[in-house]
Motif scaffolding. Sequence first.
Motif, PDB file in Angstrom:
ATOM      1  N   ASP A   1      52.002  31.191 -10.579  1.00  0.00           N
ATOM      2  CA  ASP A   1      53.072  30.639 -11.408  1.00  0.00           C
ATOM      3  C   ASP A   1      54.346  30.351 -10.597  1.00  0.00           C
ATOM      4  OD1 ASP A   1      53.465  29.678 -14.040  1.00  0.00           O
ATOM      5  OD2 ASP A   1      54.832  31.336 -14.415  1.00  0.00           O
TER       6      ASP A   1
ATOM      7  N   TRP B   1      54.969  29.168  -6.667  1.00  0.00           N
ATOM      8  CA  TRP B   1      55.522  27.865  -6.317  1.00  0.00           C
ATOM      9  C   TRP B   1      56.684  28.022  -5.338  1.00  0.00           C
ATOM     10  CZ3 TRP B   1      54.812  22.777  -6.407  1.00  0.00           C
ATOM     11  CH2 TRP B   1      55.913  21.925  -6.313  1.00  0.00           C
TER      12      TRP B   1
ATOM     13  N   ASP C   1      62.306  25.099 -10.909  1.00  0.00           N
ATOM     14  CA  ASP C   1      62.474  23.716 -11.369  1.00  0.00           C
ATOM     15  C   ASP C   1      63.307  22.912 -10.387  1.00  0.00           C
ATOM     16  OD1 ASP C   1      61.122  23.487 -14.027  1.00  0.00           O
ATOM     17  OD2 ASP C   1      62.443  25.170 -14.498  1.00  0.00           O
TER      18      ASP C   1
ATOM     19  N   TYR D   1      53.580  17.865 -14.176  1.00  0.00           N
ATOM     20  CA  TYR D   1      54.752  18.629 -14.608  1.00  0.00           C
ATOM     21  C   TYR D   1      55.039  18.431 -16.090  1.00  0.00           C
ATOM     22  CZ  TYR D   1      59.591  20.360 -14.582  1.00  0.00           C
ATOM     23  OH  TYR D   1      60.753  21.046 -14.839  1.00  0.00           O
TER      24      TYR D   1
ATOM     25  N   PHE E   1      51.819  19.693 -18.313  1.00  0.00           N
ATOM     26  CA  PHE E   1      51.797  21.164 -18.357  1.00  0.00           C
ATOM     27  C   PHE E   1      53.217  21.668 -18.113  1.00  0.00           C
ATOM     28  CE2 PHE E   1      47.716  19.681 -16.799  1.00  0.00           C
ATOM     29  CZ  PHE E   1      46.813  20.359 -17.603  1.00  0.00           C
TER      30      PHE E   1
ATOM     31  N   GLY F   1      56.347  23.179 -17.082  1.00  0.00           N
ATOM     32  CA  GLY F   1      56.762  24.398 -16.406  1.00  0.00           C
ATOM     33  C   GLY F   1      55.636  25.310 -15.951  1.00  0.00           C
ATOM     34  N   ASP F   2      54.373  24.836 -16.029  1.00  0.00           N
ATOM     35  CA  ASP F   2      53.248  25.691 -15.641  1.00  0.00           C
ATOM     36  C   ASP F   2      52.971  25.514 -14.146  1.00  0.00           C
ATOM     37  OD1 ASP F   2      51.000  27.188 -15.363  1.00  0.00           O
ATOM     38  OD2 ASP F   2      49.868  26.228 -16.977  1.00  0.00           O
ATOM     39  N   PHE F   3      53.684  26.271 -13.334  1.00  0.00           N
ATOM     40  CA  PHE F   3      53.535  26.140 -11.890  1.00  0.00           C
ATOM     41  C   PHE F   3      52.216  26.727 -11.397  1.00  0.00           C
ATOM     42  CE2 PHE F   3      58.106  25.691 -12.466  1.00  0.00           C
ATOM     43  CZ  PHE F   3      58.350  24.562 -11.708  1.00  0.00           C
ATOM     44  N   ASN F   4      51.526  27.451 -12.259  1.00  0.00           N
ATOM     45  CA  ASN F   4      50.196  27.930 -11.906  1.00  0.00           C
ATOM     46  C   ASN F   4      49.216  26.768 -11.804  1.00  0.00           C
ATOM     47  OD1 ASN F   4      48.704  30.243 -11.207  1.00  0.00           O
ATOM     48  ND2 ASN F   4      47.715  30.268 -13.214  1.00  0.00           N
ATOM     49  N   VAL F   5      49.545  25.643 -12.441  1.00  0.00           N
ATOM     50  CA  VAL F   5      48.756  24.414 -12.337  1.00  0.00           C
ATOM     51  C   VAL F   5      49.347  23.500 -11.266  1.00  0.00           C
ATOM     52  CG1 VAL F   5      47.993  22.338 -13.560  1.00  0.00           C
ATOM     53  CG2 VAL F   5      48.035  24.538 -14.748  1.00  0.00           C
TER      54      VAL F   5
END
Length: 210
Positions: free
Chosen positions: A54, A58, A117, A166, A169, A171-175
Amino acid sequence: GSPPRSYDACVADAEDPGSTAGGRPRRPLWWWFIIHGAIIAAWGAFALISPIADAPGWIFDGVGYAITILIGGVQLAIQGWSGRRLGPGWLGLVLAGLVGMLFGVACFVAAGFGDADGLFWVVIVFLLVDGAVVVAGTVRDPVYRFWGILMGGIIEFAAVVLLVVYFVFPGDFNVIDPVFGSIGLLYGIAVIVGALQVRDTALRQGVAGP
């Protein structure tokens, strides 16, 4: 003025085994792009296997990316300057190198503040600016054309893909993080392939070293 130089003449100059001050042959230009591709590919692999997930992951990989584009920026600037006699494409590489160094520092600052972000948008702006600089600076010069279009195109494509991910998804930094790592690995491999294509062309023309 002088007529435009042919691609063959540009490549012959780029791979010219003319002596340096110490009497040694010049290093073939394609080697610089092997190094550049290897640096980026190594970071892409690093981002893919990073165990942190997450937003913290990142930011962690963002520090690695900052280091990567700083090193890559220095390498591109040196490469462009050393090839300045080959035509106008050298200036694009120098500018791309300076842009990389500037944004490397910006990535460090955003990561230092723990702003995932903010780091994302620094990366996006860098990809768009760097892609535009590389394409604009090298597309006019045949000896850089294999690398210029390939590199710039993948950089700009990466920005578009990351923006889509972005917003799909939020804010899903896991993706987002593994997607970015995959793009980095692809980019690095593509640059290496482009360099080998130019080497093959030069070898067939009898102007490249082993």
